[in-house]
Motif scaffolding. Structure first.
Motif, PDB file in Angstrom:
ATOM      1  N   ASN A 445     -29.545  17.780  -4.432  1.00 44.29           N
ATOM      2  CA  ASN A 445     -29.651  17.924  -5.818  1.00 44.29           C
ATOM      3  C   ASN A 445     -29.087  19.431  -6.294  1.00 44.29           C
ATOM      4  O   ASN A 445     -28.720  19.629  -7.525  1.00 44.29           O
ATOM      5  CB  ASN A 445     -30.537  17.238  -6.784  1.00 44.29           C
ATOM      6  N   ALA A 446     -28.836  20.095  -5.483  1.00 48.09           N
ATOM      7  CA  ALA A 446     -28.650  21.561  -5.818  1.00 48.09           C
ATOM      8  C   ALA A 446     -27.338  21.534  -5.633  1.00 48.09           C
ATOM      9  O   ALA A 446     -26.764  22.690  -6.171  1.00 48.09           O
ATOM     10  CB  ALA A 446     -29.086  22.553  -4.735  1.00 48.09           C
ATOM     11  N   PHE A 447     -26.471  20.560  -5.221  1.00 52.79           N
ATOM     12  CA  PHE A 447     -24.893  20.762  -5.109  1.00 52.79           C
ATOM     13  C   PHE A 447     -24.449  20.279  -6.236  1.00 52.79           C
ATOM     14  O   PHE A 447     -24.655  19.138  -6.721  1.00 52.79           O
ATOM     15  CB  PHE A 447     -24.503  20.346  -3.664  1.00 52.79           C
ATOM     16  N   THR A 448     -23.073  20.706  -6.660  1.00 49.27           N
ATOM     17  CA  THR A 448     -22.351  19.996  -7.706  1.00 49.27           C
ATOM     18  C   THR A 448     -20.890  19.980  -7.094  1.00 49.27           C
ATOM     19  O   THR A 448     -20.700  20.474  -5.936  1.00 49.27           O
ATOM     20  CB  THR A 448     -22.200  21.053  -8.924  1.00 49.27           C
ATOM     21  N   GLU A 449     -20.018  19.207  -7.457  1.00 49.85           N
ATOM     22  CA  GLU A 449     -18.772  19.043  -7.032  1.00 49.85           C
ATOM     23  C   GLU A 449     -18.085  20.553  -6.890  1.00 49.85           C
ATOM     24  O   GLU A 449     -17.116  20.760  -5.868  1.00 49.85           O
ATOM     25  CB  GLU A 449     -17.609  18.350  -7.950  1.00 49.85           C
ATOM     26  N   ASP A 450     -18.189  21.255  -7.884  1.00 47.85           N
ATOM     27  CA  ASP A 450     -17.581  22.721  -7.701  1.00 47.85           C
ATOM     28  C   ASP A 450     -18.195  23.298  -6.429  1.00 47.85           C
ATOM     29  O   ASP A 450     -17.267  23.951  -5.726  1.00 47.85           O
ATOM     30  CB  ASP A 450     -17.831  23.521  -8.956  1.00 47.85           C
ATOM     31  N   ASN A 451     -19.442  23.147  -6.279  1.00 43.99           N
ATOM     32  CA  ASN A 451     -19.883  23.954  -4.897  1.00 43.99           C
ATOM     33  C   ASN A 451     -19.134  23.371  -3.735  1.00 43.99           C
ATOM     34  O   ASN A 451     -18.688  24.160  -3.066  1.00 43.99           O
ATOM     35  CB  ASN A 451     -21.289  23.572  -5.002  1.00 43.99           C
ATOM     36  N   TRP A 452     -19.145  22.071  -3.631  1.00 43.93           N
ATOM     37  CA  TRP A 452     -18.218  21.557  -2.347  1.00 43.93           C
ATOM     38  C   TRP A 452     -17.060  21.982  -2.338  1.00 43.93           C
ATOM     39  O   TRP A 452     -16.474  22.275  -1.256  1.00 43.93           O
ATOM     40  CB  TRP A 452     -18.712  20.200  -2.359  1.00 43.93           C
ATOM     41  N   ASP A 453     -16.421  21.921  -3.417  1.00 46.74           N
ATOM     42  CA  ASP A 453     -14.768  22.223  -3.355  1.00 46.74           C
ATOM     43  C   ASP A 453     -14.628  23.774  -2.835  1.00 46.74           C
ATOM     44  O   ASP A 453     -13.813  24.135  -2.150  1.00 46.74           O
ATOM     45  CB  ASP A 453     -14.291  21.817  -4.511  1.00 46.74           C
ATOM     46  N   LEU A 454     -15.551  24.487  -3.335  1.00 42.79           N
ATOM     47  CA  LEU A 454     -15.439  26.023  -3.118  1.00 42.79           C
ATOM     48  C   LEU A 454     -15.724  26.191  -1.623  1.00 42.79           C
ATOM     49  O   LEU A 454     -15.227  26.741  -0.706  1.00 42.79           O
ATOM     50  CB  LEU A 454     -16.448  26.682  -3.625  1.00 42.79           C
ATOM     51  N   TYR A 455     -16.825  25.535  -0.958  1.00 42.22           N
ATOM     52  CA  TYR A 455     -17.424  25.569   0.170  1.00 42.22           C
ATOM     53  C   TYR A 455     -16.377  24.957   1.051  1.00 42.22           C
ATOM     54  O   TYR A 455     -16.060  25.593   2.487  1.00 42.22           O
ATOM     55  CB  TYR A 455     -18.672  25.105   0.295  1.00 42.22           C
ATOM     56  N   LYS A 456     -15.744  23.756   0.855  1.00 39.76           N
ATOM     57  CA  LYS A 456     -14.690  23.277   1.811  1.00 39.76           C
ATOM     58  C   LYS A 456     -13.504  24.310   1.854  1.00 39.76           C
ATOM     59  O   LYS A 456     -13.039  24.609   2.971  1.00 39.76           O
ATOM     60  CB  LYS A 456     -14.173  21.924   1.201  1.00 39.76           C
ATOM     61  N   ASP A 457     -13.137  24.852   0.933  1.00 40.01           N
ATOM     62  CA  ASP A 457     -11.867  25.703   0.799  1.00 40.01           C
ATOM     63  C   ASP A 457     -12.319  26.835   1.803  1.00 40.01           C
ATOM     64  O   ASP A 457     -11.621  27.424   2.482  1.00 40.01           O
ATOM     65  CB  ASP A 457     -11.663  26.268  -0.420  1.00 40.01           C
ATOM     66  N   TYR A 458     -13.643  27.227   1.562  1.00 41.37           N
ATOM     67  CA  TYR A 458     -13.939  28.597   2.554  1.00 41.37           C
ATOM     68  C   TYR A 458     -14.151  28.279   3.918  1.00 41.37           C
ATOM     69  O   TYR A 458     -13.461  29.003   4.547  1.00 41.37           O
ATOM     70  CB  TYR A 458     -15.476  28.685   1.868  1.00 41.37           C
ATOM     71  N   VAL A 459     -14.538  27.020   4.354  1.00 40.92           N
ATOM     72  CA  VAL A 459     -14.464  26.795   5.440  1.00 40.92           C
ATOM     73  C   VAL A 459     -12.994  26.445   6.184  1.00 40.92           C
ATOM     74  O   VAL A 459     -12.673  26.967   7.248  1.00 40.92           O
ATOM     75  CB  VAL A 459     -15.341  25.517   5.885  1.00 40.92           C
ATOM     76  N   THR A 460     -12.406  25.855   5.470  1.00 43.20           N
ATOM     77  CA  THR A 460     -10.890  25.591   5.820  1.00 43.20           C
ATOM     78  C   THR A 460     -10.187  26.841   6.165  1.00 43.20           C
ATOM     79  O   THR A 460      -9.445  26.662   7.018  1.00 43.20           O
ATOM     80  CB  THR A 460     -10.338  24.675   4.742  1.00 43.20           C
ATOM     81  N   TYR A 461     -10.352  27.909   5.366  1.00 40.37           N
ATOM     82  CA  TYR A 461      -9.745  29.040   5.455  1.00 40.37           C
ATOM     83  C   TYR A 461     -10.534  30.260   6.428  1.00 40.37           C
ATOM     84  O   TYR A 461     -10.220  31.222   6.305  1.00 40.37           O
ATOM     85  CB  TYR A 461      -9.195  29.700   4.232  1.00 40.37           C
ATOM     86  N   GLY A 462     -11.385  29.531   7.322  1.00 43.84           N
ATOM     87  CA  GLY A 462     -11.869  30.471   8.268  1.00 43.84           C
ATOM     88  C   GLY A 462     -13.215  30.742   8.324  1.00 43.84           C
ATOM     89  O   GLY A 462     -14.046  31.506   8.939  1.00 43.84           O
ATOM     90  N   GLY A 463     -14.109  30.444   7.106  1.00 45.78           N
ATOM     91  CA  GLY A 463     -15.354  30.581   6.801  1.00 45.78           C
ATOM     92  C   GLY A 463     -16.285  29.529   7.754  1.00 45.78           C
ATOM     93  O   GLY A 463     -15.986  28.833   8.290  1.00 45.78           O
ATOM     94  N   LYS A 464     -17.702  30.304   7.936  1.00 50.31           N
ATOM     95  CA  LYS A 464     -18.439  29.537   8.694  1.00 50.31           C
ATOM     96  C   LYS A 464     -19.665  29.227   7.831  1.00 50.31           C
ATOM     97  O   LYS A 464     -20.207  30.008   7.083  1.00 50.31           O
ATOM     98  CB  LYS A 464     -18.890  30.257   9.870  1.00 50.31           C
ATOM     99  N   ILE A 465     -20.394  27.893   7.940  1.00 53.97           N
ATOM    100  CA  ILE A 465     -21.278  27.357   7.402  1.00 53.97           C
ATOM    101  C   ILE A 465     -22.490  27.102   8.141  1.00 53.97           C
ATOM    102  O   ILE A 465     -22.156  26.341   8.978  1.00 53.97           O
ATOM    103  CB  ILE A 465     -21.193  26.436   6.448  1.00 53.97           C
ATOM    104  N   LEU A 466     -23.881  27.661   8.193  1.00 56.72           N
ATOM    105  CA  LEU A 466     -24.905  27.278   8.841  1.00 56.72           C
ATOM    106  C   LEU A 466     -25.740  26.210   8.152  1.00 56.72           C
ATOM    107  O   LEU A 466     -26.220  26.898   7.023  1.00 56.72           O
ATOM    108  CB  LEU A 466     -25.439  28.309   9.540  1.00 56.72           C
ATOM    109  N   PHE A 467     -25.639  25.043   8.313  1.00 58.67           N
ATOM    110  CA  PHE A 467     -26.708  24.419   7.590  1.00 58.67           C
ATOM    111  C   PHE A 467     -28.004  23.716   8.322  1.00 58.67           C
ATOM    112  O   PHE A 467     -27.774  23.261   9.593  1.00 58.67           O
ATOM    113  CB  PHE A 467     -26.020  22.907   7.401  1.00 58.67           C
ATOM    114  N   ILE A 468     -29.072  24.015   7.894  1.00 58.22           N
ATOM    115  CA  ILE A 468     -30.232  23.687   8.368  1.00 58.22           C
ATOM    116  C   ILE A 468     -31.312  22.840   7.535  1.00 58.22           C
ATOM    117  O   ILE A 468     -31.174  22.798   6.245  1.00 58.22           O
ATOM    118  CB  ILE A 468     -31.116  25.171   8.198  1.00 58.22           C
ATOM    119  N   GLY A 469     -31.682  21.792   8.272  1.00 59.88           N
ATOM    120  CA  GLY A 469     -32.236  20.764   7.731  1.00 59.88           C
ATOM    121  C   GLY A 469     -33.318  20.082   8.244  1.00 59.88           C
ATOM    122  O   GLY A 469     -33.375  19.882   9.328  1.00 59.88           O
TER     123      GLY A 469
END
Length: 576
Positions: A445-469
């Motif tokens: 519930n911390a995420f919104t559509e805007d968050n994910w769109d931003l993160y998707k573009d970030y990764v698509t263009y070379g960014g790295k996300i480390l998800f810990i769960g």
């Protein structure tokens, strides 16, 4: 860290000296506006003398930040009010600059248009940031409405059907938790006096909507929009409508073209689905269709089609060949305007039990201008940001980053107004400064559509996300419904697969559990690290607590080499 502003329409305790009230006549309504409080509409009277606002109530109250409102410290600069009249309409334009601590310097232009051809109030709000600081704005609008001053009922659309609540009859079954509707499916909220069949509907921008809310203790009708980051000279504009109407006892669907009320009757093998449609404009030769499908296979078991016959049209679909336990999904479709409404009817056998059926909300589209992306350059000294949620301290990324990386952190928050992240990048300029984003035990519930769109573009263009769960943070994800799309590499379709299998480990201080991954499209790097390539970047899923299932590694958290391991892991992910 950027500040978040929850901006609410409210100014009950403030008064400035302006001229006398303004009266505006529309097609069949007389509106009385109080310019002394930012053009609050204090009366809306029809030709029969009914006041749709109600005694001592108001529409479209004034602006403040949620933080200052809670502290009782409301400060507003005086308004300027301009009235423009033409043969066809009256336009009120109000401007103010706010001096609250959080919103200091933010300017509001509020434009209300009243036309002679209908009774709708056309509202346009523009917030502008003339300061040299970023402002994170969440516009919030409040109304207190009582058509005819009788018992009134609010209606809010949700994935579980229409949320209906009557005031002042809230003593029976009143649950304050139902004040907020975050799982809305349309951009409207309505209030009706069923005895006289008169009400008011508010139609707002569904694409930017964050929540619709009815304070059941005071019966307010409110909504607020998703936060938007306004950089210096930036602005946010939204338009909505206030529509008085009559002839309906409930409202389940609302648009610029139609209001619709539904009724579902189940009697053994028989079912009747009835609609009453109020056409707000031209209804000539307009078509309405109803389809019934048996859930969950969704085979069509009934259909009906007809024409709208006037301002009000009654229409129904009858079926008499059902099993008493059949669950039915009804779909109402207006082909001429491409509008759809979905309803659910539980079978008698499960009428009083929970059902897993959810009405699927339409996709939301926001007109966000994206920059022209270029190849991302990795910083010589890695720049890392970590969003920290439940149990995040256990992973010690902050400690491992000392003197080695440029590190900053953001925090997860949750309260009665919702959940989110404080301190994370909000736009493309900010997010591409980072070589690695760590999402550490951050709930769904911390995420919104805007968050994910931003993160998707970030990764698509070379960014790295480390998800810990682990089971305390990610069990809320629904892989069939969630907005994360291709980003999430794990699946919890069967939450029972998360198993706490032993007592609390003395050394590790953690429960053992089984992490169930949807490994399709993943690369397994180690027993606790998976990678998913997305465009030019990648998402990693790190679940070190599975190490505790190996008895030889029960002391994993206390291992003196752990910080070195985390530091090395972080650098390799960010650089390679």
């Amino acid at each position: 860290m950027k500040k978040t502003l929850f901006i609410i329409i409210l100014s009950l305790f403030i008064s400035y000296s302006f001229a006398e009230n303004i009266t505006v006549q529309t097609k069949s309504m007389t509106y009385i506006i109080d310019p002394d409080h930012g053009a609050h509409i204090i009366s809306a009277i029809d030709e029969e003398g009914t006041n749709y606002v109600g005694k001592d109530n108001f529409l479209l109250l004034d602006l403040c930040t949620q933080q200052d409102y809670q502290q009782g410290d409301l400060k507003f600069a005086p308004y300027t009010v301009q009235k423009e009249e033409t043969p066809t309409e009256t336009i009120l334009t109000l401007k103010a600059k706010f001096s609250t601590r959080e919103a200091e310097g933010v300017e509001l232009e509020k434009q209300l248009t009243f036309k002679k051809t209908d009774d709708i109030i056309y509202c346009k709000y523009t917030l502008t940031n003339p300061t040299d600081q970023n402002k994170k704005i969440g516009l919030w609008i409040q109304n207190i409405v009582s058509p005819g001053d009788g018992i009134r009922t609010s209606f809010r659309p949700s994935t579980k059907g229409t949320v209906e609540f009557s005031y002042p009859l809230f003593a029976d079954g009143y649950d304050p938790k139902t004040d907020f509707t975050f799982n809305f499916t349309q951009g409207f909220i309505g209030v009706i006096n069923k005895e006289i069949k008169k009400g008011v509907a508010f139609l707002m921008d569904y694409n930017w909507l964050k929540c619709v809310y009815s304070n059941q203790g005071g019966f307010t009708q409110e909504w607020w929009y998703s936060d938007t980051l306004m950089k210096p000279t930036g602005s946010f504009t939204t338009e909505f409508k206030v529509i008085p109407f009559q002839g309906l006892e409930r409202i389940d669907y609302a648009s610029d073209n139609y209001f619709m009320a539904k009724e579902i009757v189940r009697d053994g093998k028989k079912a009747v689905f009835r609609t009453k449609t109020l056409s707000l404009g031209d209804y000539e030769n307009k078509t309405i269709k109803i389809t019934a499908k048996k859930y969950p296979d969704m085979n069509i078991i009934g259909e009906a089609e007809g024409k709208l016959t006037g301002k009000f049209t009654d229409f129904e679909l009858k079926m008499d060949n059902l099993d008493s336990g059949d669950d039915i999904v009804y779909n109402v479709y207006f082909p001429d305007t491409y509008e759809e409404y979905e309803a659910f009817s539980a079978g008698v056998a499960i009428l009083f039990t929970e059902t897993d059926y959810k009405i699927k909300p339409p996709k939301r589209v926001k007109n966000i201008v994206k920059p022209e992306f270029k190849t991302r350059t990795i910083n010589n000294k890695l720049n890392i940001i970590e969003a920290r949620g439940l149990f995040a301290d256990k992973y010690l990324f902050k400690e491992a980053s000392k003197n080695k990386f440029d590190y900053s952190d953001a925090l997860y928050y949750s309260n009665e107004l919702g959940s989110g992240l404080k301190g994370m990048p909000e736009d493309y300029d900010d997010i591409f400064k980072y070589d690695l984003i760590i999402l550490n035990h951050i709930p769904y519930n911390a995420f919104t559509e805007d968050n994910w769109d931003l993160y998707k573009d970030y990764v698509t263009y070379g960014g790295k996300i480390l998800f810990i769960g682990g089971p305390m943070s990610i069990t809320g994800f629904d892989p069939d419904e969630d907005i994360s799309g291709v980003l999430l590499p794990f699946s919890y379709r069967d939450f029972s697969k998360i198993k706490k299998v032993n007592k609390k480990l003395e050394k590790a201080g953690e429960y053992e559990y089984e992490v169930v991954l949807n490994t399709e499209g993943l690369t397994k790097i180690t027993d606790y690290l998976y990678k998913k390539d997305i465009g030019d970047g990648a998402l990693y899923f790190f679940t070190p607590t599975v190490l505790s299932q190996n008895k030889e590694k029960e002391g994993f958290w206390n291992n003196p080499n752990y910080l070195d391991f985390i530091s090395e892991l972080t650098e390799k992910i960010a650089r390679y």
